[in-house]
Design an enzyme around this catalytic site. Structure first.
Site, PDB file in Angstrom:
ATOM      1  N   GLU A 289      -0.189  -1.006   5.662  1.00 35.09           N
ATOM      2  CA  GLU A 289       0.942  -0.618   6.527  1.00 35.09           C
ATOM      3  C   GLU A 289       0.901   0.854   6.881  1.00 35.09           C
ATOM      4  O   GLU A 289       1.369   1.249   7.950  1.00 35.09           O
ATOM      5  CB  GLU A 289       2.269  -0.952   5.826  1.00 35.09           C
TER       6      GLU A 289
ATOM      7  N   ASP B 274       0.825  -1.203   0.000  1.00 33.29           N
ATOM      8  CA  ASP B 274       0.000   0.000   0.000  1.00 33.29           C
ATOM      9  C   ASP B 274       0.860   1.255   0.000  1.00 33.29           C
ATOM     10  O   ASP B 274       2.052   1.221   0.295  1.00 33.29           O
ATOM     11  CB  ASP B 274      -0.956   0.008   1.195  1.00 33.29           C
TER      12      ASP B 274
END
Length: 358
Positions: A130, A72
């Site tokens: 994350e 991400d």
């Protein structure tokens, strides 16, 4: 959507996966591409939890290394699609995710496809969420659902380090320091007591604070204690009875969360202090045999990681872990995020040479 070509160069793979938007919470398209690409590799056992993909070799080696990277990114701000640029004669790939941390993921994907006979068994982890709250992190979920997948003797996280080894990470704490007063009409301020004015003493302590440099296993970690947010007052004509100063403490990995909290309370002695979030740091882990071999193979002098990273998750499980990836961490989340092409190649070369050494 086109498939990922894992036979492409790690630079071309970086372009490909960066151009698939995957802001936290919207990783599904990229996770599907990764799942499809590595699922076709006969030498890997692949499993999936949400948008986290795990691929393992099962060669019966005496040791296992976990290599992880998050897929991400922070929100896009006009910095996709990627493009090639040149600065002072050096070629870069520019765009969201090039530094944090899809260049590292691209290297991992290429090596996962090509290293069919590594010197150790490998567990590759590509995970979601994350960049947001820790309870959403794909590794948090995976550790709860499949703790067996974390078995390993050493871990490498592909966070941007400028293609240098960075050991461990600082811990991270957020605390609220409160001052209180008495609410009153601002036309008769002398009747009240201004909580915002009292917060000046909190800011004074912060301005006088001198961060420590703490040696941990041969690396110097720089701490930091800073105000990051202030809230107070309810209206333009009311003397505020409450002011809250949010403080962020980045502490050396030699401190436990309890030690770190005590330090914050000592600094703000006499004030109401409430710790609202804490993530322990990770010691460098460079004394582990595999870590020493890895550092020697890469050929760089280890440095400390000042920010918090998921190496702390592995450290908490008893697995020594380091950060190693392409890109300048100061450009992570930057609108001019860009990675030198040479660092992508350097990281691939470093990992490949170590994982294939006899």
């Amino acid at each position: 959507m086109p498939q990922l070509d894992l036979s492409a160069s790690s630079i071309d793979l970086t372009r490909a996966i960066c151009d698939v938007p995957s802001v936290s919470g919207d990783e599904r398209a990229l996770a599907d591409l990764i799942d499809e690409a590595v699922g076709a590799l006969a030498h890997l056992e692949v499993s999936r939890d949400g948008d986290t993909i795990v691929a393992r070799t099962m060669l019966g080696r005496a040791q296992r290394v976990v290599i992880a990277g998050h897929i991400d990114t922070v929100p896009i701000n006009g910095n996709l699609p990627t493009r090639d640029i040149e600065i002072d004669g050096q070629p870069y790939l520019w765009g969201r995710g090039t530094v944090d941390m899809k260049a590292g993921v691209a290297v991992q994907l290429k090596l996962a496809a090509e290293l069919t006979d590594p010197r150790v068994d490998l567990t590759w982890m590509w995970y979601d969420h994350e960049e947001v709250d820790a309870d959403l992190n794909g590794l948090t979920r995976l550790a709860r659902m499949r703790p067996d997948l974390f078995a390993g003797d050493f871990a490498i996280l592909g966070e941007p380090t400028g293609a240098q080894v960075e050991g461990g990470c600082n811990g991270n704490m957020r605390a609220i320091v409160r001052t209180r007063g008495v609410r009153a009409h601002s036309a008769r301020a002398w009747i009240g007591e201004n909580a915002i004015h009292r917060a000046g003493a909190v800011l004074e302590r912060l301005s006088e604070y001198r961060p420590r440099e703490v040696a941990v296993d041969g690396l110097e970690y720089r701490e930091g204690l800073n105000a990051v947010r202030i809230h107070g007052g309810i209206a333009g004509n009311v003397i505020p009875d409450l002011c809250e100063v949010e403080v962020n403490y980045r502490f050396a990995p030699s401190l436990s969360p309890i030690d770190a909290e005590q330090h914050v309370r000592d600094v703000f002695s006499g004030f109401d202090v409430d710790v609202v979030d804490v993530a322990p740091g990770a010691r460098p882990g460079l004394d582990a045999p595999l870590a020493r071999e890895f550092v020697a193979a890469v050929g760089s002098a280890p440095k400390p990681k000042y920010g918090w990273t998921d190496v702390a998750r592995f450290s908490a499980m008893g697995i020594p872990a380091v950060n190693y990836g392409p890109g300048d961490p100061q450009l992570a989340h930057h609108d001019e995020e860009r990675v030198p092409l040479s660092q992508i190649e350097d990281v691939e070369r470093g990992l490949r040479s170590w994982l294939t050494a006899s």
